[in-house]
Design a protein around this motif. Structure first.
Motif, PDB file in Angstrom:
ATOM      1  N   LEU A 218       2.304  -9.058  -9.862  1.00  0.00           N
ATOM      2  CA  LEU A 218       3.459  -8.181  -9.728  1.00  0.00           C
ATOM      3  C   LEU A 218       3.787  -8.042  -8.249  1.00  0.00           C
ATOM      4  O   LEU A 218       2.911  -7.729  -7.447  1.00  0.00           O
ATOM      5  CB  LEU A 218       3.153  -6.799 -10.322  1.00  0.00           C
ATOM      6  N   HIS A 219       5.046  -8.297  -7.892  1.00  0.00           N
ATOM      7  CA  HIS A 219       5.445  -8.106  -6.499  1.00  0.00           C
ATOM      8  C   HIS A 219       5.712  -6.617  -6.259  1.00  0.00           C
ATOM      9  O   HIS A 219       6.435  -5.972  -7.015  1.00  0.00           O
ATOM     10  CB  HIS A 219       6.704  -8.911  -6.167  1.00  0.00           C
ATOM     11  N   VAL A 220       5.124  -6.101  -5.206  1.00  0.00           N
ATOM     12  CA  VAL A 220       5.308  -4.691  -4.861  1.00  0.00           C
ATOM     13  C   VAL A 220       5.701  -4.578  -3.397  1.00  0.00           C
ATOM     14  O   VAL A 220       5.354  -5.430  -2.582  1.00  0.00           O
ATOM     15  CB  VAL A 220       4.026  -3.869  -5.115  1.00  0.00           C
ATOM     16  N   ASN A 221       6.414  -3.526  -3.079  1.00  0.00           N
ATOM     17  CA  ASN A 221       6.747  -3.206  -1.699  1.00  0.00           C
ATOM     18  C   ASN A 221       5.693  -2.280  -1.115  1.00  0.00           C
ATOM     19  O   ASN A 221       4.973  -1.590  -1.853  1.00  0.00           O
ATOM     20  CB  ASN A 221       8.123  -2.547  -1.620  1.00  0.00           C
ATOM     21  N   ARG A 222       5.609  -2.266   0.197  1.00  0.00           N
ATOM     22  CA  ARG A 222       4.731  -1.312   0.881  1.00  0.00           C
ATOM     23  C   ARG A 222       5.123   0.103   0.462  1.00  0.00           C
ATOM     24  O   ARG A 222       6.294   0.460   0.434  1.00  0.00           O
ATOM     25  CB  ARG A 222       4.886  -1.469   2.387  1.00  0.00           C
ATOM     26  N   GLY A 223       4.124   0.906   0.113  1.00  0.00           N
ATOM     27  CA  GLY A 223       4.405   2.266  -0.324  1.00  0.00           C
ATOM     28  C   GLY A 223       4.622   2.387  -1.820  1.00  0.00           C
ATOM     29  O   GLY A 223       5.260   3.325  -2.280  1.00  0.00           O
ATOM     30  N   THR A 224       4.071   1.444  -2.600  1.00  0.00           N
ATOM     31  CA  THR A 224       4.164   1.508  -4.063  1.00  0.00           C
ATOM     32  C   THR A 224       2.874   2.094  -4.631  1.00  0.00           C
ATOM     33  O   THR A 224       1.780   1.651  -4.289  1.00  0.00           O
ATOM     34  CB  THR A 224       4.404   0.112  -4.665  1.00  0.00           C
ATOM     35  N   ILE A 225       3.026   3.092  -5.505  1.00  0.00           N
ATOM     36  CA  ILE A 225       1.889   3.679  -6.211  1.00  0.00           C
ATOM     37  C   ILE A 225       1.887   3.154  -7.639  1.00  0.00           C
ATOM     38  O   ILE A 225       2.916   3.188  -8.320  1.00  0.00           O
ATOM     39  CB  ILE A 225       1.969   5.219  -6.239  1.00  0.00           C
ATOM     40  N   LEU A 226       0.743   2.671  -8.080  1.00  0.00           N
ATOM     41  CA  LEU A 226       0.566   2.284  -9.477  1.00  0.00           C
ATOM     42  C   LEU A 226      -0.382   3.267 -10.148  1.00  0.00           C
ATOM     43  O   LEU A 226      -1.444   3.574  -9.617  1.00  0.00           O
ATOM     44  CB  LEU A 226       0.001   0.872  -9.601  1.00  0.00           C
ATOM     45  N   VAL A 227       0.047   3.779 -11.296  1.00  0.00           N
ATOM     46  CA  VAL A 227      -0.822   4.581 -12.151  1.00  0.00           C
ATOM     47  C   VAL A 227      -0.982   3.804 -13.452  1.00  0.00           C
ATOM     48  O   VAL A 227       0.010   3.385 -14.052  1.00  0.00           O
ATOM     49  CB  VAL A 227      -0.230   5.973 -12.434  1.00  0.00           C
ATOM     50  N   ASP A 228      -2.209   3.570 -13.858  1.00  0.00           N
ATOM     51  CA  ASP A 228      -2.446   2.789 -15.067  1.00  0.00           C
ATOM     52  C   ASP A 228      -1.677   3.382 -16.249  1.00  0.00           C
ATOM     53  O   ASP A 228      -1.676   4.605 -16.461  1.00  0.00           O
ATOM     54  CB  ASP A 228      -3.946   2.747 -15.372  1.00  0.00           C
TER      55      ASP A 228
END
Length: 282
Positions: A218-228
């Motif tokens: 998954l491409h993410v930007n700086r400052g991305t939060i992932l919660v399962d």
């Protein structure tokens, strides 16, 4: 230039050394009579030139949001020149310790390095600022006794109304104020060993598709939060909010450390709620 024994010294020699040299050179050239020349053969120089500069140690290291401030104490080798009718033209070398006060602004890259002051070294008390003290490895120094005050400072800045009356802290709104992106529709790991993480660097990260149960990038930007995605079902809404708060505070206090690490080592940094291999543990 000496061996780099910690990350701040590495940052100084790789990033800050040239502007520090220029400011020290200009200071010595412009103020030759302010130097401590009590042990020099030339007491009243007409000209002075910086010839070498070594970092001795650093002090007053502080982090405030995207700014790193510190004092670099350097030993300068200075070439003195004096001209007079009796002795003629003379030169000699002397050594002088200087304090260079530095301030760097760092986001996803180095934005600015500013030398705010240069002066002869002397022991003196630290001036109070808004920053938080950090170690020479650019890690914040926050003791257990400071946690209550740290939480109060955070809420005073991002949700002052919560200090006036009891209320649920709107952590999603605080994340938005900080420019963070929240993603909750992927599994972070197949075995639910990590329930939340924040990406200090842009790039590809591995996730598990919630419905296909296959691993993908998954491409993410700086400052991305992932919660399962299963955090709410496996735990509860409170655990989701607590995970978001944990990762938001990581961003608030640790993003500058991660940015410097990326600049120095070309490493991408992810902060995880549960420690796993090859990541910065939360």
């Amino acid at each position: 230039m000496g061996a780099n024994t910690n990350e701040l010294e590495q940052f100084i020699y790789q990033i800050c050394y040239q502007p520090m040299w220029e400011e020290a050179y200009n200071y010595i050239y412009s103020h030759p009579t302010t130097l401590d020349l009590s042990f020099s053969r030339i007491k009243y120089p007409d000209r002075a030139y910086l010839r070498d500069m070594l970092l001795e140690f650093t002090s007053n290291i502080e982090i405030y949001e995207d700014f790193l401030s510190f004092d670099a104490i350097v030993s300068a080798t200075i070439e003195l020149h004096a001209d007079d009718d009796y002795y003629g033209s003379r030169t000699c070398d002397t050594s002088q310790w200087l304090v260079l006060s530095c301030r760097a602004e760092i986001t996803d890259k180095l934005k600015t390095v500013t030398i705010t002051n240069v002066k002869p070294y002397s022991r003196q008390r630290k001036t109070a600022t808004d920053g938080i003290a950090a170690s020479r490895n650019i890690v914040l120094i926050i003791s257990k006794d400071d946690l209550e005050d740290e939480a109060t400072r955070f809420l005073s800045r991002y949700c002052p109304e919560s200090l006036e009356q009891p209320m649920p802290v709107p952590i999603e709104a605080i994340a938005e104020k900080l420019g963070l992106i929240i993603i909750q529709n992927h599994r972070i790991t197949e075995d639910f060993s990590v329930i939340g993480e924040i990406c200090f660097s842009s790039g590809e990260i591995p996730v598990w598709d919630l419905f296909k149960c296959v691993k993908q990038n998954l491409h993410v930007n700086r400052g991305t939060i992932l919660v399962d995605a299963c955090t709410y079902l496996e735990q509860n809404l409170g655990r989701v909010k607590n995970t978001l708060a944990h990762e938001v505070f990581h961003w608030h206090r640790h993003r500058l450390y991660a940015a410097i690490k990326q600049i120095l080592r070309q490493e991408k940094v992810i902060a995880c709620r549960c420690p796993v291999e090859n990541v910065y543990p939360g």
